[in-house]
Motif scaffolding. Structure first.
Motif, PDB file in Angstrom:
ATOM      1  N   UNK A 160       5.464  -6.807  -7.471  1.00 24.07           N
ATOM      2  CA  UNK A 160       5.294  -5.427  -7.038  1.00 24.07           C
ATOM      3  C   UNK A 160       4.005  -4.810  -7.263  1.00 24.07           C
ATOM      4  N   UNK A 161       3.148  -4.832  -8.278  1.00 26.18           N
ATOM      5  CA  UNK A 161       1.926  -4.350  -8.724  1.00 26.18           C
ATOM      6  C   UNK A 161       0.872  -4.755  -7.503  1.00 26.18           C
ATOM      7  N   UNK A 162       0.916  -6.016  -6.728  1.00 34.35           N
ATOM      8  CA  UNK A 162       0.351  -6.409  -5.687  1.00 34.35           C
ATOM      9  C   UNK A 162       0.512  -5.764  -4.477  1.00 34.35           C
ATOM     10  N   UNK A 163       1.985  -5.429  -4.146  1.00 26.56           N
ATOM     11  CA  UNK A 163       2.230  -4.615  -2.924  1.00 26.56           C
ATOM     12  C   UNK A 163       1.741  -3.191  -3.342  1.00 26.56           C
ATOM     13  N   UNK A 164       1.758  -2.853  -4.458  1.00 27.41           N
ATOM     14  CA  UNK A 164       1.523  -1.340  -4.506  1.00 27.41           C
ATOM     15  C   UNK A 164      -0.107  -1.104  -4.323  1.00 27.41           C
ATOM     16  N   UNK A 165      -0.760  -2.322  -4.827  1.00 26.33           N
ATOM     17  CA  UNK A 165      -2.296  -2.053  -4.567  1.00 26.33           C
ATOM     18  C   UNK A 165      -2.733  -1.947  -3.047  1.00 26.33           C
ATOM     19  N   UNK A 166      -1.797  -2.824  -2.393  1.00 18.90           N
ATOM     20  CA  UNK A 166      -2.186  -3.075  -0.820  1.00 18.90           C
ATOM     21  C   UNK A 166      -1.334  -1.859  -0.022  1.00 18.90           C
ATOM     22  N   UNK A 167      -0.276  -1.435  -0.319  1.00 20.49           N
ATOM     23  CA  UNK A 167       0.487  -0.704   0.637  1.00 20.49           C
ATOM     24  C   UNK A 167       0.558   0.586   0.017  1.00 20.49           C
ATOM     25  N   UNK A 168       0.522   0.755  -1.195  1.00 17.18           N
ATOM     26  CA  UNK A 168       0.645   2.123  -1.792  1.00 17.18           C
ATOM     27  C   UNK A 168       2.086   2.106  -2.199  1.00 17.18           C
ATOM     28  N   UNK A 169       2.466   3.541  -2.435  1.00 21.51           N
ATOM     29  CA  UNK A 169       3.933   3.563  -2.971  1.00 21.51           C
ATOM     30  C   UNK A 169       3.887   3.446  -4.626  1.00 21.51           C
ATOM     31  N   UNK A 170       5.117   3.056  -5.091  1.00 19.13           N
ATOM     32  CA  UNK A 170       5.138   2.837  -6.557  1.00 19.13           C
ATOM     33  C   UNK A 170       5.551   1.297  -6.860  1.00 19.13           C
TER      34      UNK A 170
END
Lengths: 269, 284
Positions: free
Chosen positions: B127-137
């Motif tokens: 989830x942190x990886x996705x967050x850093x790439x696509x934003x969101x929480x």
């Protein structure tokens, strides 16, 4: 030249997919091992959940999975025997075979809901029996399909040899056909056990969970997987660590049984 | 004497799976009645999920979890299908036996890992990886979809590999003899030959993704919100059931059964169509 380049690109992409797949396996196993091993203490195995260990959870999870196995193995094997030895070629057998395949892929949470309506709601309390029944329902179709497929590999000549000796049908099945398919069926049982020991969704509202050590199946029953789900979402560090430790142990159990199953079949071939 | 008993027991065991399936349908249908009568087909596109005053009545609609289930499944399928095809091609056509064997085992082990592990790993590491790439929480539809994809890839790849393996070597060799490249052989010989098995594996994986609970429960956010962006948190049918089923009462409970029934019927249709039309189990 264009098609040669296209060929190269596609082959490269395919190899890349395999690398990605393997990469994820190692990523998951590496983080799990790191987090798990650093979180495991001696007390993890000797104390119950209420004191910060998983002893009761391991016992509870294995108890339910073993009870499910004791029901699912005879029922599933007998059903497989019917499909292959008695009903073979009949319309009924082919319908049942397909239904059992469909049941194998039924969403596990729906099975949980079904068992809740059947065994929890009427009695007014979560209980270990319900958990074991839910797991058995998940396991039966897997055993049916393995037995069916493994018996199909037994040459017809073996059955005919048995008949020529004057053996009755059920004696031939039990003493010749099933024996010949023993290794394959054992592997199937091991793999399906590995599958249900890691199930969470069917247990959420059947066995639910219990912080204390209990062997009373009429009561809420301790479950390793349900505990992982609860612990992982708690904010405190100790709960999370315990969740990692439990996850690591669970994964090791599942993968070991899985490899054991594959090892059995390779050795006998 | 013993033979008859044995036969009857095996017949009874075989019919049991039929009775369990019918039983699941009947029970879900029975308990969903109240919700069905109250909301009818409007249930499918009602966005509210609001218990009434004093737990009496209330409005319950399945729109948000139904859409959440469909969207997370679509994301997973879009990512998983090409990956699984690539892996299957790698295993059958590219890798030598010494490479293909361990890779095969690794892929199958990936399939054996319990879904709750994917969920937990996804929550803390992916989830942190996705967050850093696509934003969101971090948690949301996209994260759930991607981890779901990782979960179904090995399953899809294994079935596709098996059906690709059934292509007779003679066919492939004649194509090579005509000067075809490896990709052309895959595209024009292997794919058409194993089409049924490949489509079947995709549909089976689809059924699995629809009903997956634990991995998604950690990652989708579990909130009753309609999604605007792909990174938004929402919920799905299995997740709503997992988190709220046990506490629900009366009409809300009945609506939960209704959702379970919808999920059961949809996956039943998907799986049986895969079985009957594409995989058509050969009875030896």
């Amino acid at each position: 030249m264009n098609r040669l380049i296209l060929n190269k690109i596609i082959l490269l992409l395919s190899t890349l997919s395999a690398v990605i797949g393997i990469g994820f396996l190692f990523w998951i196993l590496a983080t799990l091992s790191y987090k798990g091993i650093t979180s495991i203490h001696w007390a993890t195995f000797t104390k119950d959940l209420v004191d910060g260990g998983i002893r009761n959870l391991l016992v509870g999870q294995f108890t339910m999975a073993l009870m499910a196995t004791f029901v699912a193995v005879p029922v599933g094997m007998m059903a497989g025997i019917y499909l292959r030895e008695y009903g073979h070629g009949s319309k009924l057998a082919s319908i049942i075979r397909n239904l059992s395949d469909v049941m194998m892929s039924a969403p596990s949470i729906v099975i949980g809901v079904f068992v809740y309506a059947l065994l929890v709601d009427p009695f007014g309390s979560y209980n270990g029996w319900a958990g074991a029944v839910a797991l058995a329902i998940m396991m039966i179709p897997i055993i049916i399909s393995t037995t069916d497929n493994m018996l199909a590999l037994v040459p017809t000549e073996l059955r005919e040899a048995g008949m020529a000796l004057g053996g009755s049908k059920h004696k031939i099945i039990l003493q010749i056909v099933v024996r010949a398919a023993k290794v394959g069926i054992t592997t199937g049982i091991l793999l399906s056990f590995a599958r249900i020991i890691g199930e969470t969704a069917p247990l959420l509202f059947t066995s639910a969970n219990n912080q204390f050590f209990t062997m009373d199946l009429g009561d809420q029953f301790p479950s390793l997987t349900v505990s992982i789900y609860n612990l992982a979402t708690y904010p405190d560090e100790a709960s999370r660590e315990l969740a990692w430790a439990a996850s690591f142990i669970l994964t090791m159990i599942v993968l070991t049984i899985n490899l054991l199953g594959r090892f059995v079949i390779r050795n006998k071939k | 004497m013993g033979g008859k008993l044995f036969r009857n027991f095996s017949f009874f065991s075989a019919t049991l799976s039929f009775f369990i399936l019918v039983g699941i349908f009947a029970i879900l249908f029975h308990y969903a009645q109240e919700s069905m009568h109250t909301f009818g087909f409007d249930f499918l596109w009602t966005e509210q999920w609001e218990p009434g005053e004093d737990d009496e009545g209330g409005i319950f609609g399945g729109y948000i979890p139904i859409v959440g289930t469909l969207l997370s499944t679509i994301i997973a399928m879009v990512i998983a299908t090409p990956l699984a095809m690539g892996i299957a091609i790698f295993l059958t056509e590219i890798a030598s036996v010494t490479v293909a064997k361990p890779v095969s085992i690794a892929i199958e082990l990936l399939a054996a890992i319990p879904s709750i592990i994917y969920g937990m790993w996804g929550l803390f590491y992916f989830a942190p990886v996705v967050q850093s790439i696509f934003g969101g929480n971090g948690v949301g539809l996209l994260t759930a979809g991607i981890v779901l994809a990782i979960m179904i890839v090995p399953f899809m790849a294994a079935i596709t590999r098996d059906s690709m393996n059934t292509t007779p070597s003679v066919l492939k060799e004649s194509a090579y003899a005509m000067g075809a490249t490896k990709f052309e052989v895959i595209k024009d010989v292997i794919m058409p030959y194993s089409k049924g098995g490949i489509i079947g594996s995709i549909i089976l994986a689809l059924g699995r993704a629809l009903g997956e609970t634990m991995a998604v429960a950690f990652l989708i956010g579990s909130v009753m919100h309609t999604v605007g962006k792909v990174t938004d948190p929402t919920t799905s049918i299995p997740v709503l059931l997992a988190n709220n089923f046990a506490e629900a009462e009366d009409l809300e409970m009945s609506s939960m059964y209704f959702l379970a029934l919808i999920l059961f019927v949809v996956s039943f249709i998907i799986i049986s169509s895969a079985k009957f039309y594409f995989l058509g189990r050969k009875v030896k």
